[in-house]
Motif scaffolding. Structure first.
Motif, PDB file in Angstrom:
ATOM      1  N   LEU A  18      31.357  13.778  58.116  1.00 38.43           N
ATOM      2  CA  LEU A  18      31.483  15.248  57.756  1.00 38.43           C
ATOM      3  C   LEU A  18      30.548  16.879  56.864  1.00 38.43           C
ATOM      4  O   LEU A  18      31.172  17.848  57.184  1.00 38.43           O
ATOM      5  CB  LEU A  18      32.402  14.303  56.430  1.00 38.43           C
ATOM      6  N   LYS A  19      30.077  16.176  56.807  1.00 39.99           N
ATOM      7  CA  LYS A  19      28.788  17.911  56.406  1.00 39.99           C
ATOM      8  C   LYS A  19      28.785  18.492  56.899  1.00 39.99           C
ATOM      9  O   LYS A  19      28.656  19.840  57.001  1.00 39.99           O
ATOM     10  CB  LYS A  19      27.210  17.493  55.332  1.00 39.99           C
ATOM     11  N   SER A  21      30.574  18.240  59.738  1.00 42.97           N
ATOM     12  CA  SER A  21      31.763  19.488  59.834  1.00 42.97           C
ATOM     13  C   SER A  21      32.111  20.081  59.648  1.00 42.97           C
ATOM     14  O   SER A  21      32.362  21.814  60.184  1.00 42.97           O
ATOM     15  CB  SER A  21      33.139  18.341  60.180  1.00 42.97           C
ATOM     16  N   ILE A  22      32.136  20.361  58.407  1.00 36.83           N
ATOM     17  CA  ILE A  22      33.115  21.397  57.335  1.00 36.83           C
ATOM     18  C   ILE A  22      31.343  22.442  57.088  1.00 36.83           C
ATOM     19  O   ILE A  22      31.844  23.413  57.136  1.00 36.83           O
ATOM     20  CB  ILE A  22      32.447  20.363  56.283  1.00 36.83           C
ATOM     21  N   ASN A  23      30.508  21.976  57.673  1.00 34.83           N
ATOM     22  CA  ASN A  23      28.853  23.475  57.771  1.00 34.83           C
ATOM     23  C   ASN A  23      29.710  24.357  58.931  1.00 34.83           C
ATOM     24  O   ASN A  23      29.275  25.621  58.599  1.00 34.83           O
ATOM     25  CB  ASN A  23      27.973  22.868  57.849  1.00 34.83           C
ATOM     26  N   ILE A  25      32.502  24.014  59.994  1.00 36.67           N
ATOM     27  CA  ILE A  25      33.393  24.940  59.864  1.00 36.67           C
ATOM     28  C   ILE A  25      33.759  26.396  59.510  1.00 36.67           C
ATOM     29  O   ILE A  25      33.937  27.416  59.525  1.00 36.67           O
ATOM     30  CB  ILE A  25      34.826  24.201  59.212  1.00 36.67           C
ATOM     31  N   ASN A  26      32.798  26.284  57.734  1.00 30.94           N
ATOM     32  CA  ASN A  26      32.447  27.362  57.480  1.00 30.94           C
ATOM     33  C   ASN A  26      31.717  28.333  58.194  1.00 30.94           C
ATOM     34  O   ASN A  26      31.735  29.640  57.624  1.00 30.94           O
ATOM     35  CB  ASN A  26      31.742  26.859  56.168  1.00 30.94           C
ATOM     36  N   LEU A  35      41.435  23.675  54.155  1.00 23.33           N
ATOM     37  CA  LEU A  35      40.780  22.199  54.316  1.00 23.33           C
ATOM     38  C   LEU A  35      41.566  21.043  53.841  1.00 23.33           C
ATOM     39  O   LEU A  35      41.505  21.401  52.310  1.00 23.33           O
ATOM     40  CB  LEU A  35      39.435  22.229  54.575  1.00 23.33           C
ATOM     41  N   VAL A  37      41.484  17.621  52.915  1.00 22.85           N
ATOM     42  CA  VAL A  37      40.405  16.418  53.645  1.00 22.85           C
ATOM     43  C   VAL A  37      40.993  14.841  53.656  1.00 22.85           C
ATOM     44  O   VAL A  37      41.424  14.944  51.534  1.00 22.85           O
ATOM     45  CB  VAL A  37      39.260  15.961  53.115  1.00 22.85           C
ATOM     46  N   LEU A  50      32.785  16.346  47.941  1.00 21.67           N
ATOM     47  CA  LEU A  50      34.237  17.051  48.273  1.00 21.67           C
ATOM     48  C   LEU A  50      34.643  17.681  47.156  1.00 21.67           C
ATOM     49  O   LEU A  50      35.270  19.286  47.019  1.00 21.67           O
ATOM     50  CB  LEU A  50      35.145  16.130  48.883  1.00 21.67           C
ATOM     51  N   CYS A  55      38.273  22.822  48.990  1.00 25.55           N
ATOM     52  CA  CYS A  55      38.636  21.704  50.064  1.00 25.55           C
ATOM     53  C   CYS A  55      40.428  21.196  48.787  1.00 25.55           C
ATOM     54  O   CYS A  55      40.164  20.813  47.473  1.00 25.55           O
ATOM     55  CB  CYS A  55      38.580  20.281  50.921  1.00 25.55           C
ATOM     56  N   ASP A  86      36.027  13.856  61.414  1.00 29.59           N
ATOM     57  CA  ASP A  86      34.966  14.323  60.776  1.00 29.59           C
ATOM     58  C   ASP A  86      33.198  14.236  61.670  1.00 29.59           C
ATOM     59  O   ASP A  86      33.028  14.613  60.677  1.00 29.59           O
ATOM     60  CB  ASP A  86      34.846  13.548  59.607  1.00 29.59           C
TER      61      ASP A  86
END
Length: 189
Positions: A18-19, A21-23, A25-26, A35, A37, A50, A55, A86
Motif C-alpha cells: 500500500l505504501k 502504491s500511494i507513493n 500515486i503521489n 483518495l 482507501v 493512513l 485520504c 493496493d
C-alpha cells in the motif's frame, strides 16, 4: 478547483504494498484527486499509516475486493473514478489522458488502463488485457464515468474479481456506451 477524480484502493494487512502504491500515486498524479482507501480491519499498522496521510479512510469488513470497491464507490463525489488494487504501482499519469478521452467522447464511459504483471518466478511480462472485438474489457484496472456507474450499478458481487470486471464492462456496453483501452503502460501489478 473541484476534484475530478476519485482513486479507490482496497487493502488488508498489506501495508508494504500500500505504501508503494500511494507513493507512486503521489509521484505521478499532479492534479487534485480524492483518495479513498477501504481497509478490511488491518492489524499491521495500515490504519495508523493512513491516518497520517491525506485520504478518506473507510474501515470495514468487506467480503472481498469487489465488496470493498463497492463500499469505496459509495463515497465518490467526483465525476470520474479509478479502481486500483493496493499492489498496483503507477508508472505514469494516464488518468489525465483517460479523463480527457471521457470528456471529449460522450459515447465512451469506461477506459481500461494497461498494466504489466510482475511475477516472482518469471520476472516482468506484459498484461494481456485489452478490449475484445466485442468491446469487452479484459483488465481489472478501470477509469470510469461515475454517473454511468451509478446508473448501471457497480461491481456484481456474485462473480470472482476478474469476472466482475468483465460484467461491469458488459453493463456499460448494454447501456449503449463504449469501452476503450489506453495502450500505453500505466502501472505495474
Amino acid at each position: 478547483m473541484d476534484k475530478k477524480l476519485s482513486i479507490i484502493l482496497s487493502t488488508k494487512n498489506r501495508l508494504h504494498y500500500l505504501k508503494k502504491s500511494i507513493n507512486a500515486i503521489n509521484k505521478f498524479i499532479k492534479f487534485d484527486y480524492d483518495l479513498i482507501v477501504v481497509d478490511g480491519e488491518s492489524t499491521d499498522g495500515t490504519q495508523e499509516y493512513l491516518k497520517g496521510i491525506s485520504c478518506n479512510l473507510i474501515v470495514s469488513k468487506p467480503s472481498g475486493v469487489i465488496d470493498a470497491n463497492n463500499i469505496g464507490f459509495s463515497k465518490v463525489i467526483t465525476p470520474y473514478v479509478v479502481f486500483m488494487s493496493d499492489d498496483m504501482i503507477l508508472l505514469r499519469d494516464n488518468f489525465s489522458l483517460g479523463m480527457q478521452v471521457l470528456q471529449e467522447n460522450p459515447d465512451i464511459r469506461l477506459i481500461g488502463l494497461k498494466i504489466r504483471e510482475k511475477t516472482l518466478s518469471k520476472g516482468l511480462k506484459m498484461y494481456a488485457g485489452g478490449v475484445s472485438r466485442f468491446g469487452v474489457l479484459t483488465a481489472n484496472f478501470q477509469l470510469a464515468s461515475v454517473n454511468l456507474i451509478r446508473k448501471i450499478g457497480v461491481f456484481s458481487e456474485e462473480y470472482h474479481t476478474y469476472i466482475a470486471d468483465t460484467d461491469l464492462t458488459l453493463k456499460v456496453l448494454l447501456s449503449g456506451q463504449k469501452v476503450v483501452h489506453i495502450k500505453s503502460l500505466t502501472a505495474e501489478h
